[in-house]
Design an enzyme around this catalytic site. Structure first.
Site, PDB file in Angstrom:
ATOM      1  N   SER A  91       0.969  -1.117  -0.064  1.00  0.00           N
ATOM      2  CA  SER A  91       0.079  -0.037  -0.218  1.00  0.00           C
ATOM      3  C   SER A  91       0.689   1.151   0.054  1.00  0.00           C
ATOM      4  O   SER A  91       0.182   2.418  -0.050  1.00  0.00           O
ATOM      5  CB  SER A  91      -1.015   0.222   1.339  1.00  0.00           C
ATOM      6  OG  SER A  91      -1.956  -1.040   1.040  1.00  0.00           O
ATOM      7  N   LYS A  94       0.222   3.599  -2.800  1.00  0.00           N
ATOM      8  CA  LYS A  94      -0.837   4.688  -2.636  1.00  0.00           C
ATOM      9  C   LYS A  94      -0.488   6.076  -2.509  1.00  0.00           C
ATOM     10  O   LYS A  94      -1.207   7.096  -2.628  1.00  0.00           O
ATOM     11  CB  LYS A  94      -1.778   4.137  -1.447  1.00  0.00           C
ATOM     12  CG  LYS A  94      -2.656   3.373  -1.508  1.00  0.00           C
ATOM     13  CD  LYS A  94      -3.600   2.929  -0.224  1.00  0.00           C
ATOM     14  CE  LYS A  94      -4.493   1.820  -0.674  1.00  0.00           C
ATOM     15  NZ  LYS A  94      -4.074   0.468  -0.532  1.00  0.00           N
ATOM     16  N   SER A 149      -6.088   2.792   4.672  1.00  0.00           N
ATOM     17  CA  SER A 149      -5.469   2.440   3.531  1.00  0.00           C
ATOM     18  C   SER A 149      -6.864   1.519   2.423  1.00  0.00           C
ATOM     19  O   SER A 149      -6.377   0.197   2.233  1.00  0.00           O
ATOM     20  CB  SER A 149      -4.292   1.179   3.961  1.00  0.00           C
ATOM     21  OG  SER A 149      -3.419   1.085   2.533  1.00  0.00           O
TER      22      SER A 149
END
Length: 430
Positions: A91, A94, A149
């Site tokens: 993640s 991101k 997330s």
């Protein structure tokens, strides 16, 4: 005709020899990129395996497969370990998603989520709890991205941006603009997909670029927020960054700004953090430590402590690339990972397919020009007129001009490295 045959062979051999520089000079930049030479983004030392540092006192127990410490303002890399090694980012990718899409929508803009917005979320994803039929502000969706997330929030924003495919393409373009050439984007959420990779160097570039945006800074530093639960109800969400909140037995790190953590069962733990002390802001990225979930935070904190302490005397071992066009201090080719893929290891350094094709085309053009000139000479000799060499000279110059390929174009022909790409189906956990 018998007298012209030796001349034809000599001319053809001479033209072929003249064409050799088109292919012989091509491998130089390709070989440099493979060997981690002067074409390494950020500097030659960052392309080397192992620890790169010009100071004492580094933390002793660093088990991550890659890490990097840099000064956010100067861009100086103070220390690194396998800076360009390509690994699954989870993640932390991101950050690139937010840096790409965040400026496009006003925080107060409202959007009603549909079933189609949530239809392509990978099974096993981390979720914040976005519901179809509920209207959210863009601010709330970004809170879901940064704090929890949430892949559901990511996919809603991606659909608002024109779809997942368009968002992935824009993220890849943004990565190239930032000179993050180790990164290959497959999905906007960082979930485990084959070929989705990045590096400690690239993730640090994403953190640095994102922190230039005030909304990005605000979201990544937010500890808790109230998230819509349908109707007028809300529920509290907490940031999963343990150095920010002090969860799971860790103490909050003094001066921490954010930025983003990540975990999947295949990628392991990753984290990019930023902290400020005494007017100085440091960036640290840690990827895939050997121990459990707290190790990525503990090793980040240890590297930040070193940077604010003994690292003050460190001489830089590289630089974070300046976004935009090529810069003499930031070449536009990234090295292969420290451990080459099986294909790369079995392939000797040489010119790229594009350069070989262009060299072959140049050779064919030169040989064709020579044959054409000889034919004209024979015809002219038969008619009693002098041979005409000007067209051959013009074509030769044209063919030679095509023999040099700009570095940027050559770079775009490389297939993305998939050395450590995991199988699909990894599960997000924090």
């Amino acid at each position: 005709m018998r007298e012209s045959s030796p001349l034809s062979r000599r001319a053809l051999l001479g033209l072929a020899a003249a064409a050799v520089p088109l292919t012989a000079t091509a491998p130089a930049s390709a070989a440099g990129a493979r060997s981690g030479g002067t074409s390494v983004v950020g500097g030659e030392r960052l392309g080397l395996g192992g620890v790169q540092v010009r100071a004492a006192g580094l933390p002793k127990k660093l088990t991550a497969q890659a890490w990097l410490v840099a000064d956010r303002d100067t861009g100086e890399v103070l220390a690194s370990y396998n800076a360009h090694r390509r690994l699954a980012p989870a993640s932390t990718l991101k950050m690139l998603f937010a840096d790409t899409v965040l400026p496009k929508f006003a925080p107060e803009q409202r959007y009603k989520v549909t079933d189609a917005d949530l239809a392509d979320i990978p099974s096993g994803s981390s979720l914040v709890g976005v519901q179809a039929g509920t209207t959210y502000t863009v601010e709330q969706l970004w809170q879901g991205v940064f704090l929890r997330s949430g892949n559901d929030a990511v996919h809603v924003l991606a659909h608002m941006n024109g779809g997942v495919a368009r968002t992935v393409a824009e993220m890849q373009t943004r990565a190239e603009y930032l000179h993050a050439l180790d990164t290959h984007v497959v999905s906007p959420d960082g979930f485990d997909h084959r070929g989705q990779i990045s590096s400690a160097y690239d993730l640090t570039l994403f953190a640095r670029a994102g922190l230039r945006n005030a909304d990005f800074r605000r979201h990544c530093g937010t500890r808790t927020a109230d998230f819509p639960a349908g109707g007028k109800k809300t529920f509290q969400i907490q940031n999963t960054d343990r150095l920010l909140t002090g969860a799971w037995g860790l103490r909050p790190y003094a001066g921490l700004l954010g930025v983003k953590n990540g975990y999947t069962s295949h990628a392991g733990n990753t984290f990019s953090g930023a902290a400020t002390r005494g007017g100085r802001t440091l960036l640290v990225t840690v990827m895939h430590p050997a121990e459990g979930s707290n190790a990525v935070y503990e090793q980040t904190a240890a590297l930040l402590d070193w940077g604010f302490g003994a690292g003050r005397a460190a001489q830089p071992v590289g630089l974070l690339a300046t976004p935009g066009g090529p810069h003499p201090n930031h070449p536009t080719v990234s090295p292969l990972p420290t451990e080459h893929s099986a294909h790369a290891a079995a392939t000797p350094p040489g010119p790229s397919p594009l350069r070989l094709a262009e060299g072959a085309a140049g050779t064919a053009a030169l040989l064709g020009a020579g044959a054409w000139a000889l034919l004209r000479r024979r015809r002219a000799g038969t008619a009693g007129a002098p041979a005409e060499a000007a067209p051959s000279g013009r074509r030769r110059a044209r063919a030679t001009d095509t023999g040099t390929v700009p570095q940027q174009n050559a770079r775009r022909t490389r297939a993305p490295e998939t050395e450590a790409a995991p199988q699909q189906g990894g599960r997000h956990r924090r």
